[in-house]
Scaffold this motif. Sequence first.
Motif, short mmCIF file in Angstrom:
data_model
loop_
_atom_site.label_atom_id
_atom_site.label_comp_id
_atom_site.label_asym_id
_atom_site.label_seq_id
_atom_site.Cartn_x
_atom_site.Cartn_y
_atom_site.Cartn_z
N PHE B 250 0.97 -1.23 0.00
CA PHE B 250 -0.05 -0.07 -0.01
C PHE B 250 0.65 1.29 -0.04
O PHE B 250 0.54 2.23 -0.71
N MET B 251 2.01 1.21 0.84
CA MET B 251 2.85 2.49 0.79
C MET B 251 3.60 2.79 -0.44
O MET B 251 3.70 3.92 -0.74
N LEU B 252 3.89 1.71 -1.08
CA LEU B 252 4.76 1.66 -2.30
C LEU B 252 3.75 1.99 -3.41
O LEU B 252 4.09 3.03 -4.17
N ASN B 253 2.55 1.63 -3.33
CA ASN B 253 1.57 2.26 -4.43
C ASN B 253 1.28 3.64 -4.23
O ASN B 253 0.99 4.31 -5.28
N TYR B 254 0.97 3.79 -3.09
CA TYR B 254 0.50 5.33 -2.75
C TYR B 254 1.50 6.08 -3.15
O TYR B 254 1.35 7.14 -3.79
N HIS B 255 2.79 5.88 -2.60
CA HIS B 255 3.99 7.05 -3.03
C HIS B 255 4.23 7.14 -4.49
O HIS B 255 4.40 8.30 -4.92
N SER B 256 4.03 6.08 -5.45
CA SER B 256 4.26 6.06 -6.59
C SER B 256 3.08 6.76 -7.28
O SER B 256 3.33 7.17 -8.64
N SER B 257 1.93 6.74 -6.65
CA SER B 257 0.89 7.27 -7.21
C SER B 257 0.98 8.95 -7.16
O SER B 257 0.17 9.74 -7.84
N LEU B 258 1.72 9.39 -6.24
CA LEU B 258 1.82 11.10 -6.07
C LEU B 258 2.51 11.66 -7.20
O LEU B 258 3.69 12.09 -7.16
N THR B 259 1.76 11.75 -8.21
CA THR B 259 2.41 12.43 -9.38
C THR B 259 1.67 14.04 -9.78
O THR B 259 0.71 14.11 -9.31
N PHE B 260 2.56 14.70 -10.40
CA PHE B 260 2.18 15.95 -11.00
C PHE B 260 1.63 16.00 -12.13
O PHE B 260 2.10 15.19 -13.14
N ASN B 261 0.84 17.07 -12.65
CA ASN B 261 0.53 17.07 -14.11
C ASN B 261 1.29 18.27 -14.68
O ASN B 261 1.84 19.08 -13.90
N LYS B 262 1.04 18.65 -15.83
CA LYS B 262 1.81 19.53 -16.70
C LYS B 262 1.32 20.95 -15.80
O LYS B 262 2.45 21.86 -15.44
N THR B 263 0.11 21.25 -15.32
CA THR B 263 -0.29 22.36 -14.89
C THR B 263 0.44 22.51 -13.50
O THR B 263 0.52 23.86 -13.04
N GLN B 264 0.56 21.42 -13.03
CA GLN B 264 1.08 21.80 -11.70
C GLN B 264 2.57 21.80 -11.28
O GLN B 264 3.26 22.11 -10.34
N SER B 265 3.25 21.34 -12.78
CA SER B 265 4.76 21.28 -12.56
C SER B 265 5.20 22.75 -12.16
O SER B 265 6.49 22.65 -11.48
N ALA B 266 4.48 23.85 -12.42
CA ALA B 266 5.04 25.11 -12.02
C ALA B 266 5.41 25.28 -10.40
O ALA B 266 6.25 25.99 -9.95
#
Lengths: 373, 430
Positions: B250-266
């Motif tokens: 669960f921990m590994l999946n949760y942390h690998s899912s914390l991604t940002f998109n193009k608009t958030q990259s700023a």
Amino acid sequence: MKKLIEKDLLEILLASFIIFLLSSIIHCPFIEPNYYSDIVSIWYREEIRNGGIPYFQVKFEYPQLAGLITYISVILGKDLLKYYLLMCLHLLIFTIGSVVLTYKIIKLKNYEMNRIYRYFLLTPSMLIFLIYNYDILVVFFILLAIFFYFKEKFSLVGLSIGFGIISKLVPIFLIPIFLLEIKGFRKKLSFLIPAIIIPFIANLLPAIYNYPIWFETYKHHMEWGLENSWLVFLFINPSSWNTAKLLSEFLLIYGAFKVYIWKEENIIEKCFAMLSIFLLVNYVYTPQMNLWLLPFFVFSNKDFYLFYPFELLNACIILFWFITPNPTQAFSITQYFATSRSIILFIILLNRISLFKTIIKRKRRCLFLKKNF
Amino acid sequence: MFILKEKFLKYISNFKEYLGKNFINQLNFLIPITFLILKLMIINTPDSFIFDEAHYIPAVRKMLSGEAANNEHPPLAKALMMFGIMLFGDNPFGWRIFIVILSIFSIYLIYKIAFELTNDKIVSISASYLFATDIMAFNIGSMAILDAPTLTFALLGFFLFLRKRYSLSAIAFGLSFLCKITSLFIIASILLFFFLKKFYEKRNIFETLNEWFKVFERIFFIALIISIIGLAIYDIPYKAFTTPFEHIDFMLNYHSSLTFNKTQSAEVVFPHQWITVFPPAPYYVVTVQEKVGEMIVREYHTIAYYGVYSPTWWTIWIMFPVSIYEMLYYLKKRYEKELDMPLFVFSWILLNFLPYIPMAYLLHRWVYSFYFYTVIPALCIAIPYYLIKGDKSKTSLLMLITMQSFWFFYWFPVKSKFHIDLLSMLGLSA
């Protein structure tokens, strides 16, 4: 005049033929009742039955040589009976080949001849899994590689490993073992080139022709869940199986490195250790894979009493498989069998490693005594 | 009267002599104690949540009521906060006290580790001081979040590892994993350090691997057992997961899912910015405005917890290449006497900083500047080592320490009136 075929080999061949015949009878789709076989189930895939070329036109989850044999059997057979008989014929060739090679290695290394019956021919795995999948192919090529290694024909060792890889992927893990054992750069190279080139070409052609279909072969294995692995008791929920696979891969790399750096110079022991570790830590340990290990039980001078429960539990997995509601789930009877089998294999492996340590120590002591007294 | 005076003077001169001889030894304890006092002085400020305390303290409160919470992180650091609350009440002191104590222990451990690596007390004391005054390390170690205990246990593990107490070291690594899974990077770097060290000793890959595996097995399996037991202690009574392995999944999946998109990259502060310049991240800031009528005459921050770099962070640009150069140099020259430091710096930075680069740029995983916290110990140890090596007069080291002290003074999170006035007098915004 030397006899054309020795008497004990003839007896062994006869026994293996009878076992083979029994196996083909119990899996024969025209005899009721019959036991499930992957080989028969492949016939029922429409795209295969209609003559689709594996990897080029249709997805096939087994490596290229397995695909070739199946394709030839389908094309020449045209109906289930002939297909089945042709598949049996192909498998018979590899069975006889494996038996002959086991016999020759026994002779070469002075093992006890009777062991071939006890640990190879007259075992539940031979009876149930000979006409089941393509595992006897890989057994044959591994034995061939070992045989050529003893004969110091290293390019043929490479050739055998190369063909082994396109029968089942597992001989890939044996490449470093042979590479480290073979002395001399040129000899190493003469082994390595065919061992790499054969699987490379066998994969390159379909990959160029139809990449997505070719890739399906590997994708299939990557996406497969846990099957008969003790990991299922740690990762009960199938949604957590990706992490289980990660752990499995980590343990496999660890185990492989342990074997590669093992200061044991006996190639048979190293191959046995590598195959056992693969089976122990891999997320899939289907019962037919036990065939890989059988000749290695022959190549020893020690009796393995745990071998019989090990084999029996292995047979029980498939015998109970189709009457268990969820056979891949933790706490099902089949998974208890599978995990018990793995525990026994682990004990056998530890026992065999320590046995070899003792033998080496004894040898060193003898050498020391000889030198000094 | 004369005898008494003479005795007193003798006592004073003895004390001076003792201090002269053992001054460094005293500093070894004095620095952590000073910073403990400093942290205790401000522990209750603010009395509301700083930064990620807003996640952890509510989670701890749930745990206290018997409910599983914040399962994306292992439970040990939160358990420490829980004990703090149980002992001292649900207040800032209770939330933060154990984290503060462990962060202070890190300062002491850095001294011990540096001494093990360099056998030089000046380097060790300087390393300990540089870490204590690193503003990010100070702030992270003053709030109830997971990173400080994670690093403390990892440093303890490393110290024991250097002392060849491998089983105890593995227990410490297990505890570090039970605080936060990023400890895996630290553990991996230590194992890499050991591998390289053995390789330089043996100059043979098989002998190196043989030696390395013996230690690796002890570390890995003991740490795994500790981690599994720790997770089971949480998972079973709280009914969080069926097995501890599923919790890890669960921990590994949760942390690998914390991604940002193009608009958030700023919004992302990328790893290259951590070692150059990035805008300070306000973790908790209280702004005071002094007004005359409606006009603002002065504005300052009485509380200003910022996620901000220290100038020492920039030394990574020198330390990492230097460590590689020295490793290659010693490989050629077969000179093993001073090898520990380049191997340590290389392994530590390689596995505690560089993994965030592909994570951020390729996998688009959210990364934060405070992730650099685990890299700081390597820089703090390496800087004085290389500065003293190159300049025996220690002038450059003294200059750097002065600069670091001033930076720390400027960014100190809770400022008194005197502190603010002093900064204003120097023409600096407070």
